[in-house]
Motif scaffolding. Structure first.
Motif, PDB file in Angstrom:
ATOM      1  N   GLN A  54     -62.554  84.765   5.660  1.00 19.85           N
ATOM      2  CA  GLN A  54     -62.421  86.216   6.514  1.00 19.85           C
ATOM      3  C   GLN A  54     -63.018  86.150   8.049  1.00 19.85           C
ATOM      4  OE1 GLN A  54     -64.844  89.428   4.496  1.00 19.85           O
ATOM      5  NE2 GLN A  54     -65.097  88.245   2.658  1.00 19.85           N
ATOM      6  N   PHE A  77     -62.386  86.720  -4.447  1.00 22.31           N
ATOM      7  CA  PHE A  77     -63.647  86.189  -3.745  1.00 22.31           C
ATOM      8  C   PHE A  77     -64.165  84.981  -4.172  1.00 22.31           C
ATOM      9  CE2 PHE A  77     -63.302  90.777  -2.978  1.00 22.31           C
ATOM     10  CZ  PHE A  77     -63.521  90.915  -1.792  1.00 22.31           C
ATOM     11  N   ALA A  82     -68.523  89.768  -3.730  1.00 20.28           N
ATOM     12  CA  ALA A  82     -67.181  90.522  -3.617  1.00 20.28           C
ATOM     13  C   ALA A  82     -67.520  91.629  -2.400  1.00 20.28           C
ATOM     14  CB  ALA A  82     -66.742  91.201  -4.710  1.00 20.28           C
ATOM     15  N   LYS A  83     -67.395  90.874  -1.141  1.00 21.18           N
ATOM     16  CA  LYS A  83     -67.610  91.795  -0.077  1.00 21.18           C
ATOM     17  C   LYS A  83     -66.934  91.449   1.188  1.00 21.18           C
ATOM     18  CE  LYS A  83     -71.200  88.697   2.182  1.00 21.18           C
ATOM     19  NZ  LYS A  83     -72.652  88.682   2.641  1.00 21.18           N
ATOM     20  N   ILE A  84     -66.624  92.486   1.894  1.00 18.97           N
ATOM     21  CA  ILE A  84     -65.585  92.434   3.173  1.00 18.97           C
ATOM     22  C   ILE A  84     -66.591  92.615   4.220  1.00 18.97           C
ATOM     23  CG2 ILE A  84     -63.799  93.542   4.548  1.00 18.97           C
ATOM     24  CD1 ILE A  84     -62.602  92.040   2.103  1.00 18.97           C
ATOM     25  N   LEU A  97     -57.730  97.188   0.536  1.00 18.68           N
ATOM     26  CA  LEU A  97     -58.876  96.315   0.347  1.00 18.68           C
ATOM     27  C   LEU A  97     -58.481  95.506  -1.207  1.00 18.68           C
ATOM     28  CD1 LEU A  97     -61.831  98.054   1.603  1.00 18.68           C
ATOM     29  CD2 LEU A  97     -60.554  96.161   2.789  1.00 18.68           C
ATOM     30  N   ARG A 100     -61.052  93.868  -6.069  1.00 23.89           N
ATOM     31  CA  ARG A 100     -62.212  93.385  -6.753  1.00 23.89           C
ATOM     32  C   ARG A 100     -63.462  93.810  -5.847  1.00 23.89           C
ATOM     33  NH1 ARG A 100     -63.034  88.055  -7.396  1.00 23.89           N
ATOM     34  NH2 ARG A 100     -65.368  88.724  -8.233  1.00 23.89           N
ATOM     35  N   THR A 101     -63.197  94.062  -4.691  1.00 23.85           N
ATOM     36  CA  THR A 101     -64.164  94.521  -3.454  1.00 23.85           C
ATOM     37  C   THR A 101     -65.382  95.593  -4.124  1.00 23.85           C
ATOM     38  OG1 THR A 101     -62.499  94.522  -2.007  1.00 23.85           O
ATOM     39  CG2 THR A 101     -64.765  95.398  -1.289  1.00 23.85           C
ATOM     40  N   LYS A 102     -66.572  95.002  -3.819  1.00 27.39           N
ATOM     41  CA  LYS A 102     -67.661  95.727  -4.256  1.00 27.39           C
ATOM     42  C   LYS A 102     -68.674  96.316  -3.129  1.00 27.39           C
ATOM     43  CE  LYS A 102     -67.232  94.917  -8.707  1.00 27.39           C
ATOM     44  NZ  LYS A 102     -66.831  96.101  -9.552  1.00 27.39           N
ATOM     45  N   THR A 103     -68.510  95.568  -1.965  1.00 29.88           N
ATOM     46  CA  THR A 103     -69.185  96.075  -0.787  1.00 29.88           C
ATOM     47  C   THR A 103     -68.405  95.926   0.474  1.00 29.88           C
ATOM     48  OG1 THR A 103     -71.503  95.458  -1.548  1.00 29.88           O
ATOM     49  CG2 THR A 103     -71.285  95.711   0.643  1.00 29.88           C
ATOM     50  N   VAL A 104     -68.306  97.012   1.251  1.00 33.27           N
ATOM     51  CA  VAL A 104     -67.846  96.657   2.649  1.00 33.27           C
ATOM     52  C   VAL A 104     -68.904  96.633   3.754  1.00 33.27           C
ATOM     53  CG1 VAL A 104     -66.520  97.823   4.401  1.00 33.27           C
ATOM     54  CG2 VAL A 104     -65.850  98.062   1.910  1.00 33.27           C
ATOM     55  N   LEU A 121     -65.414  99.819  -6.039  1.00 26.72           N
ATOM     56  CA  LEU A 121     -66.118  99.753  -4.940  1.00 26.72           C
ATOM     57  C   LEU A 121     -67.603 100.365  -5.230  1.00 26.72           C
ATOM     58  CD1 LEU A 121     -66.283  98.799  -1.677  1.00 26.72           C
ATOM     59  CD2 LEU A 121     -65.786 100.838  -1.326  1.00 26.72           C
TER      60      LEU A 121
END
Length: 321
Positions: A54, A77, A82-84, A97, A100-104, A121
């Motif tokens: 990232q 991830f 699983a965070k951006i 996004l 599988r993204t869980k957190t931004v 999310l």
């Protein structure tokens, strides 16, 4: 030998041209880091987005000369969280996004106009999209928490759709603070065209980005109509981030026929911070605070002149409270 060198040079130039134009259907982050993009285009990344990858992606985007539509939908991830976390990323016009993204955590991009948040999310952290160029946001019903000022100072943001989210009452009380967006539960947004009022009375600050609370402010006031007589006045400070609460004033003197005057080396800490439930919620979660300073002049007869222009004061401590 000369012909061989010429042929090699032609092949090399062709390869560079293809790379510049984004000839591949998708890239790894490592491959994308070496691609030259000098015009607006679309880019698809297929890779594992761990912390190091990232950081490399952010660095690659920041060096671009064009704006991109970034597709991360096929990224994973690995075994990590699983965070951006795209802190201070630039040149991304829109983004899809990873599924599988869980957190931004961070996506504070001035150029970002559109974001596709995936179903599933769970969290949008405080300040996540701070000062981004978002025009609208569709928050999935899976989101369990949105932090304070998640969309703070997004000046282009028109509306946020929350999709009747059952968790909305658990979100920070300041989740939608510091923007003028309309919050709609569902349905379509109908924009009403309004003509911005032109205010000829201006205040200009010498710092382009922000002041530290321990610094000094230099201000120049320009009035659309010069005063007809010399008089004492008061320059009031307000925090637009905190319900436009008054932060005090300083004495000023207007001179007959003079449409400009300056205030130099004013200590920012004298403006202070007004406490409120909103302020406390933001500071408790974020650990810092931005005063959005707006001003108006009060003349000797009690009439007030709002001044167009603002500045921001930043602090991460409470020495004055």
């Amino acid at each position: 030998m000369a012909k061989a060198k010429t042929a090699f040079a032609v092949c090399l130039m062709a390869a560079m041209a293809l790379a510049s134009l984004g000839a591949k259907d998708f890239y790894t982050v490592e491959e994308f880091s070496s691609v030259e993009i000098d015009s607006d285009t679309s880019v698809k990344i297929v890779d594992t987005l761990d912390e190091e990858t990232q950081r490399k992606l952010v660095a690659a985007c920041n060096k671009l000369k064009g704006k991109i539509a970034l597709d991360l939908s096929a990224c994973g991830f690995g075994g990590g969280e699983a965070k951006i976390d795209f802190f201070h990323i630039g040149n991304v016009r829109s983004c899809v996004l990873p599924a599988r993204t869980k957190t931004v955590v961070n996506f504070d991009c001035d150029d970002l106009e559109e974001i596709k948040l995936p179903a599933g999310l769970e969290k949008i952290a405080c300040h996540a999209f701070f000062e981004s160029g978002l025009k609208s946001v569709d928050i999935p019903s899976s989101v369990q928490y949105v932090g304070a000022c998640a969309f703070g100072d997004c000046n282009s943001l028109k509306f946020i759709k929350t999709n009747n989210n059952p968790n909305e009452k658990k979100w920070s009380m300041a989740w939608s603070a510091w923007n003028g967006a309309a919050i709609i539960q569902n349905g379509a947004w109908e924009e009403k065209e309004t003509e911005p009022a032109d205010n000829p009375n201006k205040i200009e600050f010498d710092h382009k980005v922000y002041y530290l609370i321990g610094g000094k402010l230099n201000m120049k006031i320009r009035l659309g109509t010069p005063p007809e007589k010399s008089q004492k006045a008061k320059l009031y400070f307000y925090d637009a981030h905190n319900g436009s609460s008054a932060q005090g004033y300083i004495a000023a003197k207007l001179k007959k026929g003079k449409s400009e005057f300056e205030v130099k080396d004013f200590p920012a800490f004298q403006i202070g911070i007004a406490e409120s439930d909103l302020f406390r919620a933001i500071y408790k979660e974020c650990g810092d605070y931005w005063v959005k300073l707006v001003c108006e002049l009060e003349l000797a007869d009690g009439s007030k002149i709002p001044l167009d222009g603002s500045a921001r004061l930043y602090f991460d401590g409470m020495p004055m409270l």
